[in-house]
Design a protein around this motif. Structure first.
Motif, PDB file in Angstrom:
ATOM      1  N   ASN A  37      -5.537  -4.511  -0.115  1.00 18.23           N
ATOM      2  CA  ASN A  37      -4.899  -4.672  -1.425  1.00 18.23           C
ATOM      3  C   ASN A  37      -4.465  -6.105  -1.682  1.00 18.23           C
ATOM      4  O   ASN A  37      -4.584  -6.614  -2.796  1.00 18.23           O
ATOM      5  CB  ASN A  37      -3.701  -3.732  -1.528  1.00 18.23           C
ATOM      6  CG  ASN A  37      -4.109  -2.269  -1.623  1.00 18.23           C
ATOM      7  OD1 ASN A  37      -5.284  -1.953  -1.796  1.00 18.23           O
ATOM      8  ND2 ASN A  37      -3.143  -1.379  -1.510  1.00 18.23           N
TER       9      ASN A  37
ATOM     10  N   ALA B  77      -3.418   7.210  -0.675  1.00 13.66           N
ATOM     11  CA  ALA B  77      -3.639   6.941  -2.094  1.00 13.66           C
ATOM     12  C   ALA B  77      -4.926   6.149  -2.285  1.00 13.66           C
ATOM     13  O   ALA B  77      -5.247   5.259  -1.484  1.00 13.66           O
ATOM     14  CB  ALA B  77      -2.465   6.159  -2.678  1.00 13.66           C
TER      15      ALA B  77
ATOM     16  N   SER C 297      -2.772   2.745  -4.937  1.00 12.80           N
ATOM     17  CA  SER C 297      -2.101   2.041  -3.851  1.00 12.80           C
ATOM     18  C   SER C 297      -1.766   0.604  -4.217  1.00 12.80           C
ATOM     19  O   SER C 297      -0.681   0.099  -3.911  1.00 12.80           O
ATOM     20  CB  SER C 297      -3.000   2.072  -2.609  1.00 12.80           C
ATOM     21  OG  SER C 297      -2.399   1.457  -1.512  1.00 12.80           O
TER      22      SER C 297
ATOM     23  N   MET D 160      -3.243   2.788   6.903  1.00 17.07           N
ATOM     24  CA  MET D 160      -2.391   2.077   5.940  1.00 17.07           C
ATOM     25  C   MET D 160      -2.284   0.583   6.209  1.00 17.07           C
ATOM     26  O   MET D 160      -2.189  -0.218   5.272  1.00 17.07           O
ATOM     27  CB  MET D 160      -0.999   2.695   5.908  1.00 17.07           C
ATOM     28  CG  MET D 160      -0.901   3.947   5.049  1.00 17.07           C
ATOM     29  SD  MET D 160       0.808   4.474   4.806  1.00 17.07           S
ATOM     30  CE  MET D 160       1.394   3.235   3.639  1.00 17.07           C
TER      31      MET D 160
ATOM     32  N   ALA E 110       0.831  -1.197   0.000  1.00 17.95           N
ATOM     33  CA  ALA E 110       0.000   0.000   0.000  1.00 17.95           C
ATOM     34  C   ALA E 110       0.864   1.245   0.000  1.00 17.95           C
ATOM     35  O   ALA E 110       2.037   1.220   0.389  1.00 17.95           O
ATOM     36  CB  ALA E 110      -0.925   0.011   1.215  1.00 17.95           C
ATOM     37  N   LYS E 111       0.268   2.370  -0.443  1.00 11.57           N
ATOM     38  CA  LYS E 111       0.913   3.675  -0.436  1.00 11.57           C
ATOM     39  C   LYS E 111       0.140   4.603   0.511  1.00 11.57           C
ATOM     40  O   LYS E 111      -1.065   4.432   0.701  1.00 11.57           O
ATOM     41  CB  LYS E 111       0.904   4.295  -1.839  1.00 11.57           C
ATOM     42  CG  LYS E 111       1.632   3.502  -2.897  1.00 11.57           C
ATOM     43  CD  LYS E 111       1.474   4.200  -4.244  1.00 11.57           C
ATOM     44  CE  LYS E 111       2.125   3.426  -5.377  1.00 11.57           C
ATOM     45  NZ  LYS E 111       1.939   4.109  -6.671  1.00 11.57           N
TER      46      LYS E 111
ATOM     47  N   ASP F 190      -5.283  -0.783   4.601  1.00 10.16           N
ATOM     48  CA  ASP F 190      -5.165  -0.687   3.143  1.00 10.16           C
ATOM     49  C   ASP F 190      -4.268  -1.806   2.618  1.00 10.16           C
ATOM     50  O   ASP F 190      -4.528  -2.393   1.563  1.00 10.16           O
ATOM     51  CB  ASP F 190      -4.570   0.668   2.750  1.00 10.16           C
ATOM     52  CG  ASP F 190      -5.459   1.838   3.132  1.00 10.16           C
ATOM     53  OD1 ASP F 190      -6.679   1.647   3.240  1.00 10.16           O
ATOM     54  OD2 ASP F 190      -4.920   2.938   3.336  1.00 10.16           O
ATOM     55  N   ASN F 191      -3.210  -2.088   3.352  1.00  7.87           N
ATOM     56  CA  ASN F 191      -2.291  -3.162   2.994  1.00  7.87           C
ATOM     57  C   ASN F 191      -3.029  -4.496   2.902  1.00  7.87           C
ATOM     58  O   ASN F 191      -2.886  -5.250   1.939  1.00  7.87           O
ATOM     59  CB  ASN F 191      -1.193  -3.229   4.065  1.00  7.87           C
ATOM     60  CG  ASN F 191       0.099  -3.857   3.592  1.00  7.87           C
ATOM     61  OD1 ASN F 191       0.658  -3.465   2.586  1.00  7.87           O
ATOM     62  ND2 ASN F 191       0.593  -4.826   4.350  1.00  7.87           N
TER      63      ASN F 191
ATOM     64  N   ASN G  99       1.532  -1.255  -5.971  1.00  9.27           N
ATOM     65  CA  ASN G  99       2.658  -1.904  -5.286  1.00  9.27           C
ATOM     66  C   ASN G  99       2.602  -3.415  -5.422  1.00  9.27           C
ATOM     67  O   ASN G  99       3.626  -4.087  -5.575  1.00  9.27           O
ATOM     68  CB  ASN G  99       2.662  -1.526  -3.807  1.00  9.27           C
ATOM     69  CG  ASN G  99       3.219  -0.145  -3.550  1.00  9.27           C
ATOM     70  OD1 ASN G  99       3.359   0.658  -4.455  1.00  9.27           O
ATOM     71  ND2 ASN G  99       3.528   0.143  -2.294  1.00  9.27           N
TER      72      ASN G  99
END
Length: 626
Positions: free
Chosen positions: A149, A108, A113, A142, A104-105, A145-146, A116
């Protein structure tokens, strides 16, 4: 949401229903009781640290007649391989190059994101360690989000596939220009090449979004383990992939046994056979090097290999030896994998993985990180890539089955080292058995003469300040170099994660509090060889290096950070290095200031942390904004 075990804010649950599924929430509740055991293990860590400092004792090998905590395994038996380990699964048999980085970014949208993950799975790396720990930013959401994703990518969601197709074209254009050829022939099939691996946060870290119902911090290890495995195990198994984790910052076999209990309980809850989940252990802590076979035995059927590296391990040595006034490191650049205690550490790891268990199974050794990125002048890139390949060749000759790279562009530069040899791995390569003598113990803290200079101090300070600033901006993986080399394309940026800040401030603390002597003259700083590294010199260098960062262009130091996170990074570095008692984790001071851009608030939080630790030896790890 609150049940008898956990508190999760309603807005977090609402925004991440796809991550906090009913199954994930149920599993978190089932495993929540391990939070107490993890806290007890962390208290025990600090007590061991304090006791060694008070008694001025080095770390020792375990008594071979004793038993590994939380197990019925005798230490002597573990050392002789009298335990049942793991068979290496098919998709881990060849791991010549593993890439590492977050999925993740910061700040974003998902379609940006998740790029990545596309870079990682299209890179041609044999495995990719998607990081939940040192390289993953923790601002805002984040960490979630990680997880999102990874779930979207592994389930081949149409959003991810669209992103992957576009990224494949970009990667091929770069490869054509740099390597003279495309590296991706069929992007869809390429997505299945790379083994998917996840690094959970270590036992020492707390989650930002979940608390126990008594208000105490909740283990990030439990959160990462549950969310990753529950949300992805079916997709991984359907694609024929193993479920693989990297476990960081383990210090003892007892902590490894705690991880084993946690993983086994998760497998049982999900109806998976014991040993379905496989784990590598990053040997990042000096104490762990005294207990390598015991750690293997404690993790049993889950354990597949060890990884060696530099920054975290050097930091752990500095921390473990903080009480010894004579133990003073040289410049960080001098401490390579062939330096003093580092080569002894590496040698013990390769001996440990090649000791067979009761079934004759050995384990993998994954070598260290290559932080270079092929971006810079032609001369700089050529020289750096030659060093990178030479380092990989040394590790291959030493017995490593592969190594890490910190950027996808490095995969096809370093992978040919193992490709040329052609062997899938070096499992079971013959090395002498481990011994446990006083000489062995001494070798694990062996210092050798090397340079200690003002230039080295400037590098330590500049990169530490930049890293603290990047962390506050959500970029725990950042391309950095000392400020004096900004604009010099012959000096390449290196990909750095949390460990870079930890070790740089640790060495500066060491130099200041132990009166390190410089080894050469530095007229510009008014110092001569033999002069001590004084508080006045530290302050002078800090002011100069900080001034360089304020004057830097937006390319090197984001302009919007110069009045927000950069002053906070300076305040943290100053407090950490000046405190008479060495603090156990630089990351703690960064974590309690996440999403805070007010220097006055930061200074109060820093004072609170230091006062609490100095007086009670208790770390503040929870989210102060929860």
């Amino acid at each position: 949401m609150a049940n008898k075990e956990l508190i999760i804010p309603a807005d977090i649950l609402g925004a991440y229903r796809d991550v906090f599924t009913a199954e994930a929430l149920d599993t978190l509740a089932v495993l929540a009781h391990y939070n107490v055991a993890i806290k007890e293990a962390m208290v025990a860590r600090i007590k061991r640290r304090n006791d060694r400092a008070a008694q001025q004792e080095k770390i020792r090998f375990l008594d071979e007649e004793s038993y590994i905590p939380r197990t019925n395994i005798n230490v002597g038996d573990a050392r002789e391989g009298k335990f049942e380990g793991a068979v290496i699964p098919a998709d881990l048999q060849r791991q010549w190059i593993q890439g590492t980085g977050p999925a993740a970014k910061p700040n974003a949208p998902v379609d940006s994101s998740i790029r990545n993950v596309a870079y990682a799975l299209l890179s041609g790396a044999d495995g990719w360690m998607f990081d939940g720990e040192d390289a993953l930013g923790q601002i805002s959401t984040m960490s979630l989000d990680n997880q999102r994703n990874l779930k979207l990518a592994f389930s081949r969601d149409p959003l991810f596939l669209g992103v992957a197709e576009r990224v494949a074209g970009e990667m091929n254009r770069w490869a054509t220009g740099f390597l003279g050829r495309e590296t991706i022939r069929d992007w869809r099939s390429q997505l299945d090449f790379t083994t998917k691996i996840f690094r959970a946060r270590g036992l020492h870290l707390a989650d930002r979004h979940i608390r126990a119902t008594d208000g105490t911090a909740f283990s990030a290890s439990i959160v990462d383990l549950v969310l990753y495995v529950v949300n992805n195990f079916r997709a991984l198994q359907a694609s024929g992939s193993a479920i693989v984790l990297y476990l960081p910052k383990i210090q003892t076999a007892g902590e490894a046994a705690l991880w084993d209990e946690l993983i086994t309980a998760l497998e049982s809850h999900l109806g998976l056979a014991t040993g379905t989940i496989k784990v590598y252990v990053l040997v990042e802590q000096l104490e762990a090097t005294f207990q390598l076979m015991e750690i293997r035995a404690a993790l049993g059927k889950h354990f597949v290999g060890f990884n060696t590296g530099r920054w975290d391990y050097i930091n752990s040595v500095a921390d473990a030896m903080s009480w010894d006034k004579e133990f003073i490191h040289p410049n960080i650049e001098e401490i390579t994998m062939t330096y003093g205690y580092m080569r002894n550490y590496e040698d013990r790891v390769r001996r440990a993985v090649n000791t067979p268990d009761v079934n004759g199974n050995t384990a993998l050794w994954q070598g260290g990180m290559e932080p270079n990125i092929p971006v810079g002048s032609a001369t700089g890139v050529t020289e750096s890539m030659e060093r990178a390949v030479a380092g990989a060749r040394r590790e291959q000759r030493a017995g490593a089955s592969g190594k890490w790279v910190a950027h996808w562009k490095m995969v096809h530069i370093v992978r040919p080292v193992w490709e040329t040899v052609g062997e899938d791995n070096q499992l079971g390569r013959a090395f002498p058995s481990l011994t446990y003598t006083a000489e062995d113990a001494g070798g694990l803290t062996l210092l050798e003469p090397a340079q200690r200079t003002v230039r080295g101090a400037r590098n330590l300070l500049s990169v530490a300040l930049q890293y603290g600033n990047a962390f506050g901006q959500g970029m725990q993986a950042a391309a950095l170099k000392p400020a004096d080399f900004f604009g010099n394309d012959d000096v390449l940026y290196l990909m750095e994660d949390m460990a870079t800040g930890e070790i740089r401030l640790s060495i500066l603390w060491e130099w200041l509090h132990k009166g390190a002597r410089l080894t050469e003259d530095e007229p510009a700083a008014g110092t001569k060889a033999g002069d001590r590294f004084t508080p006045e010199l530290f302050t002078h260098l800090l002011d100069e290096e900080y001034g360089k960062l304020l004057a830097a262009t937006n390319k090197d130091v984001h302009d919007d950070s110069k009045g927000t996170t950069l002053p906070i990074a300076r305040a943290i570095a100053l407090a950490y290095v000046h405190n008479a008692l060495k603090l156990p984790w630089f990351v703690d001071l960064l974590n309690i200031n996440l999403n805070n851009y007010n220097l006055l608030v930061a200074e109060e939080r820093i004072r609170l942390y230091i006062k609490t630790f100095n007086e009670t030896k208790v770390r503040i790890t929870g989210n102060l904004d929860f």
